[in-house]
Design an enzyme around this catalytic site. Structure first.
Site, PDB file in Angstrom:
ATOM      1  N   ARG A  45       1.122  -0.991   0.160  1.00  0.00           N
ATOM      2  CA  ARG A  45      -0.232   0.103   0.029  1.00  0.00           C
ATOM      3  C   ARG A  45       0.775   1.021   0.248  1.00  0.00           C
ATOM      4  O   ARG A  45       1.852   0.980   0.173  1.00  0.00           O
ATOM      5  CB  ARG A  45      -0.865   0.195   1.372  1.00  0.00           C
ATOM      6  CG  ARG A  45      -0.270  -0.467   2.391  1.00  0.00           C
ATOM      7  CD  ARG A  45      -1.345  -0.560   3.682  1.00  0.00           C
ATOM      8  NE  ARG A  45      -0.248  -0.673   4.878  1.00  0.00           N
ATOM      9  CZ  ARG A  45      -1.458  -1.298   5.622  1.00  0.00           C
ATOM     10  NH1 ARG A  45      -2.781  -1.218   5.651  1.00  0.00           N
ATOM     11  NH2 ARG A  45      -0.773  -1.989   6.832  1.00  0.00           N
ATOM     12  N   GLU A  56      -3.081   5.856   4.482  1.00  0.00           N
ATOM     13  CA  GLU A  56      -3.176   4.643   3.576  1.00  0.00           C
ATOM     14  C   GLU A  56      -3.817   4.807   2.362  1.00  0.00           C
ATOM     15  O   GLU A  56      -4.956   5.125   2.511  1.00  0.00           O
ATOM     16  CB  GLU A  56      -2.448   3.452   4.008  1.00  0.00           C
ATOM     17  CG  GLU A  56      -1.498   3.692   5.319  1.00  0.00           C
ATOM     18  CD  GLU A  56      -1.507   1.982   6.093  1.00  0.00           C
ATOM     19  OE1 GLU A  56      -0.509   2.321   7.264  1.00  0.00           O
ATOM     20  OE2 GLU A  56      -2.423   1.733   6.055  1.00  0.00           O
ATOM     21  N   ARG A 112     -13.193  -7.410   7.809  1.00  0.00           N
ATOM     22  CA  ARG A 112     -12.419  -7.778   7.279  1.00  0.00           C
ATOM     23  C   ARG A 112     -11.078  -7.974   7.853  1.00  0.00           C
ATOM     24  O   ARG A 112     -10.570  -9.221   8.403  1.00  0.00           O
ATOM     25  CB  ARG A 112     -12.468  -7.415   5.735  1.00  0.00           C
ATOM     26  CG  ARG A 112     -11.005  -6.546   5.918  1.00  0.00           C
ATOM     27  CD  ARG A 112     -10.175  -6.572   6.341  1.00  0.00           C
ATOM     28  NE  ARG A 112      -8.928  -5.683   5.289  1.00  0.00           N
ATOM     29  CZ  ARG A 112      -8.104  -5.108   5.933  1.00  0.00           C
ATOM     30  NH1 ARG A 112      -7.909  -5.308   7.064  1.00  0.00           N
ATOM     31  NH2 ARG A 112      -7.348  -3.902   5.251  1.00  0.00           N
ATOM     32  N   ALA A 139     -11.579  -0.697  19.493  1.00  0.00           N
ATOM     33  CA  ALA A 139     -12.569  -0.878  18.516  1.00  0.00           C
ATOM     34  C   ALA A 139     -12.256  -2.383  17.579  1.00  0.00           C
ATOM     35  O   ALA A 139     -13.851  -2.894  17.402  1.00  0.00           O
ATOM     36  CB  ALA A 139     -12.503   0.233  16.986  1.00  0.00           C
ATOM     37  N   GLN A 140     -11.373  -2.513  17.430  1.00  0.00           N
ATOM     38  CA  GLN A 140     -11.488  -4.381  16.421  1.00  0.00           C
ATOM     39  C   GLN A 140     -12.086  -4.880  17.357  1.00  0.00           C
ATOM     40  O   GLN A 140     -11.808  -6.312  17.039  1.00  0.00           O
ATOM     41  CB  GLN A 140      -9.496  -4.387  16.040  1.00  0.00           C
ATOM     42  CG  GLN A 140      -9.200  -2.742  15.508  1.00  0.00           C
ATOM     43  CD  GLN A 140     -10.141  -3.095  14.152  1.00  0.00           C
ATOM     44  OE1 GLN A 140     -10.561  -3.673  13.707  1.00  0.00           O
ATOM     45  NE2 GLN A 140     -10.168  -1.422  14.009  1.00  0.00           N
ATOM     46  N   ASP A 161      -7.329  -4.358  28.385  1.00  0.00           N
ATOM     47  CA  ASP A 161      -6.839  -3.566  28.665  1.00  0.00           C
ATOM     48  C   ASP A 161      -6.387  -2.684  29.429  1.00  0.00           C
ATOM     49  O   ASP A 161      -7.143  -2.675  30.391  1.00  0.00           O
ATOM     50  CB  ASP A 161      -8.042  -3.004  27.510  1.00  0.00           C
ATOM     51  CG  ASP A 161      -8.048  -1.447  26.482  1.00  0.00           C
ATOM     52  OD1 ASP A 161      -7.850  -1.882  25.387  1.00  0.00           O
ATOM     53  OD2 ASP A 161      -7.686  -0.663  26.809  1.00  0.00           O
ATOM     54  N   THR A 201      -3.575  -3.792  20.465  1.00  0.00           N
ATOM     55  CA  THR A 201      -3.555  -2.240  21.078  1.00  0.00           C
ATOM     56  C   THR A 201      -3.212  -1.602  19.854  1.00  0.00           C
ATOM     57  O   THR A 201      -3.377  -1.531  18.991  1.00  0.00           O
ATOM     58  CB  THR A 201      -2.280  -2.005  22.352  1.00  0.00           C
ATOM     59  OG1 THR A 201      -1.087  -2.701  21.197  1.00  0.00           O
ATOM     60  CG2 THR A 201      -2.553  -4.032  22.821  1.00  0.00           C
ATOM     61  N   GLY A 225      -1.396  -4.870  15.212  1.00  0.00           N
ATOM     62  CA  GLY A 225      -2.092  -4.096  15.854  1.00  0.00           C
ATOM     63  C   GLY A 225      -0.366  -3.060  15.877  1.00  0.00           C
ATOM     64  O   GLY A 225       0.030  -1.715  15.216  1.00  0.00           O
ATOM     65  N   ASP A 227       1.761  -2.043  12.774  1.00  0.00           N
ATOM     66  CA  ASP A 227       1.225  -2.763  11.301  1.00  0.00           C
ATOM     67  C   ASP A 227       1.912  -1.225  10.887  1.00  0.00           C
ATOM     68  O   ASP A 227       0.974  -0.995   9.233  1.00  0.00           O
ATOM     69  CB  ASP A 227      -0.757  -2.602  11.036  1.00  0.00           C
ATOM     70  CG  ASP A 227      -1.459  -1.152  11.650  1.00  0.00           C
ATOM     71  OD1 ASP A 227      -0.367  -0.503  12.645  1.00  0.00           O
ATOM     72  OD2 ASP A 227      -2.126  -1.945  11.611  1.00  0.00           O
ATOM     73  N   VAL A 293      -0.866  -7.459   9.067  1.00  0.00           N
ATOM     74  CA  VAL A 293      -0.764  -5.948   8.553  1.00  0.00           C
ATOM     75  C   VAL A 293      -2.374  -5.342   8.430  1.00  0.00           C
ATOM     76  O   VAL A 293      -2.330  -3.724   7.999  1.00  0.00           O
ATOM     77  CB  VAL A 293       0.748  -5.153   8.375  1.00  0.00           C
ATOM     78  CG1 VAL A 293       1.483  -5.422   8.765  1.00  0.00           C
ATOM     79  CG2 VAL A 293       0.312  -6.090   6.593  1.00  0.00           C
TER      80      VAL A 293
END
Ligand code: NAD
Length: 340
Positions: A45, A56, A112, A139-140, A161, A201, A225, A227, A293
């Site tokens: 990317r 990105e 995804r 969020a993920q 967390d 994270t 995380g 990435d 990633v």
């Protein structure tokens, strides 16, 4: 006309098809798209590094469709009540270049990413894996859990967390799924207990969210995380102990955990598992790592699936994003009435 899919439309579509069905269909789509790896024109990317994060562009195409996603990663955003990752994307016909779908992709990226993680866990986790641990309940996180719940029948979850509010939110969102939930006070107890561990994270810099000595034999690590360049989650010495699978090696060398060790050995790219050219887990004791990633083919897969299902279920809005004129050379005719 182009079908435009908003966040509300995604929510409506998921209600119609159910989240479980969507995840399972997407895992099939990902497997099938990764199996035809050679048919795609692909590249790492395009990353624009900015002071507080990265922005990105992620393009890819096969003979029929071209897709791209715009996505960011700003780990400090949550301090200003903004999300760390936001995305939008587009799907277009290769033969004409005409777009057919423009979509929100913040929710779709979480779905995804989790679906890809679960697909790879099917290849790399032990067949009898029962416990799933997650470090980072942002969020993920719920998406990661549910993808593994639906695809691998995981019922028991350990989670941690540094932000207690994130842990409460995570537990409340997952309550309807009646999973066996274990809040933890550190990452170590999760890694020591669980068969599959996701790290999700968001912090700039090199971190040791997982230390080498904590990892037991037979564990499958799914790191999402770490990435971008200079942003990692695992202790570097752990890489030597792992059988490592990546998406596109050329991109992961720069962005993934393996950026920490020059020429770190990598076992396979996902497509080699999907085509059966390489085996997944080969013993009960090996430690496996999916150094995720995020790669453009995953965005392509989810956009193709959304395009198909949105047509089937009449979801979304047909908007005139492309000028329509009887004479294709008369673009000016489209605005001619708005003379001033
Ligand atoms: P988020 O900001 O919503 O959540 C991150 C969570 O991590 C926060 O709740 C934070 O409190 C927690 N955290 C930070 N440091 C911690 C630590 N030391 N121990 C435990 N918890 C800690 O971010 P998100 O949208 O959930 O994304 C998570 C990560 O996944 C980000 O780094 C993002 O860039 C990455 N990501 C990767 C992919 C991929 O395809 N691999 C896709 C999407 C997001």
């Amino acid at each position: 006309m182009v079908r435009v899919i908003t966040v509300q439309d995604i929510s409506q579509l998921l209600k119609k098809v159910t989240l479980k069905t969507f995840f399972l269909k997407l895992i099939d789509q990902l497997n099938s798209d990764y199996s035809r790896w050679g048919e795609f024109q692909k590249s790492p990317r395009h990353a624009t590094h900015v002071p507080d994060g990265v922005i990105e562009l992620m393009p890819i195409s096969d003979k029929e469709y071209y897709s791209f996603k715009y996505v960011n990663g700003h780990p400090n955003n949550t301090r200003q009540n903004k999300q760390t990752v936001i995305a939008t994307g587009q799907l277009a016909l290769v033969e004409s270049g005409y777009p057919v779908l423009i979509s929100e992709m913040t929710v779709l990226t979480a779905i995804r990413t989790a679906a890809t993680s679960a697909m790879v866990s099917r290849y790399l986790a032990r067949k009898n894996a029962k416990t799933f641990g997650i470090i980072g309940c942002g969020a993920q996180s719920e998406f990661q859990v549910l993808a593994h719940h639906f695809a691998l029948d995981i019922q028991e979850i350990y989670y941690f967390d540094t932000d207690p509010h994130a842990m409460e939110k995570f537990a409340a969102n997952l309550k309807p799924y009646r999973l066996k939930m274990h809040p933890c006070t550190d990452g170590r107890s999760i890694v020591e207990k669980c068969d599959i561990v996701t790290t999700a994270t968001a912090q700039k810099g090199r971190h040791k969210i997982v230390e080498t000595d904590w990892v037991k034999k037979g564990c499958h690590l799914n790191k999402i995380g770490g990435d971008t360049p200079g942003k990692t989650e695992l202790e570097a010495s752990l890489l030597k102990k792992c059988k490592i699978v990546v998406e596109l090696l050329e991109q992961t060398r720069v962005e993934g955990e393996i950026q920490q060790v020059k020429n770190s050995p990598v076992y396979a790219e996902i497509w080699e598992l999907a085509t059966g050219q390489k085996k997944g887990r080969e013993s009960e004791t090996e430690i496996t790592l999916f150094d995720s990633v995020g790669f453009a083919i995953e965005d392509y897969s989810v956009l193709r699936l959304v395009h198909r299902l949105a047509e089937e279920h009449h979801v979304g809005h047909q908007l005139d994003m492309i000028p329509h004129t009887p004479d294709p050379k008369n673009l000016f005719g489209v605005i001619a009435t708005s003379r001033s």
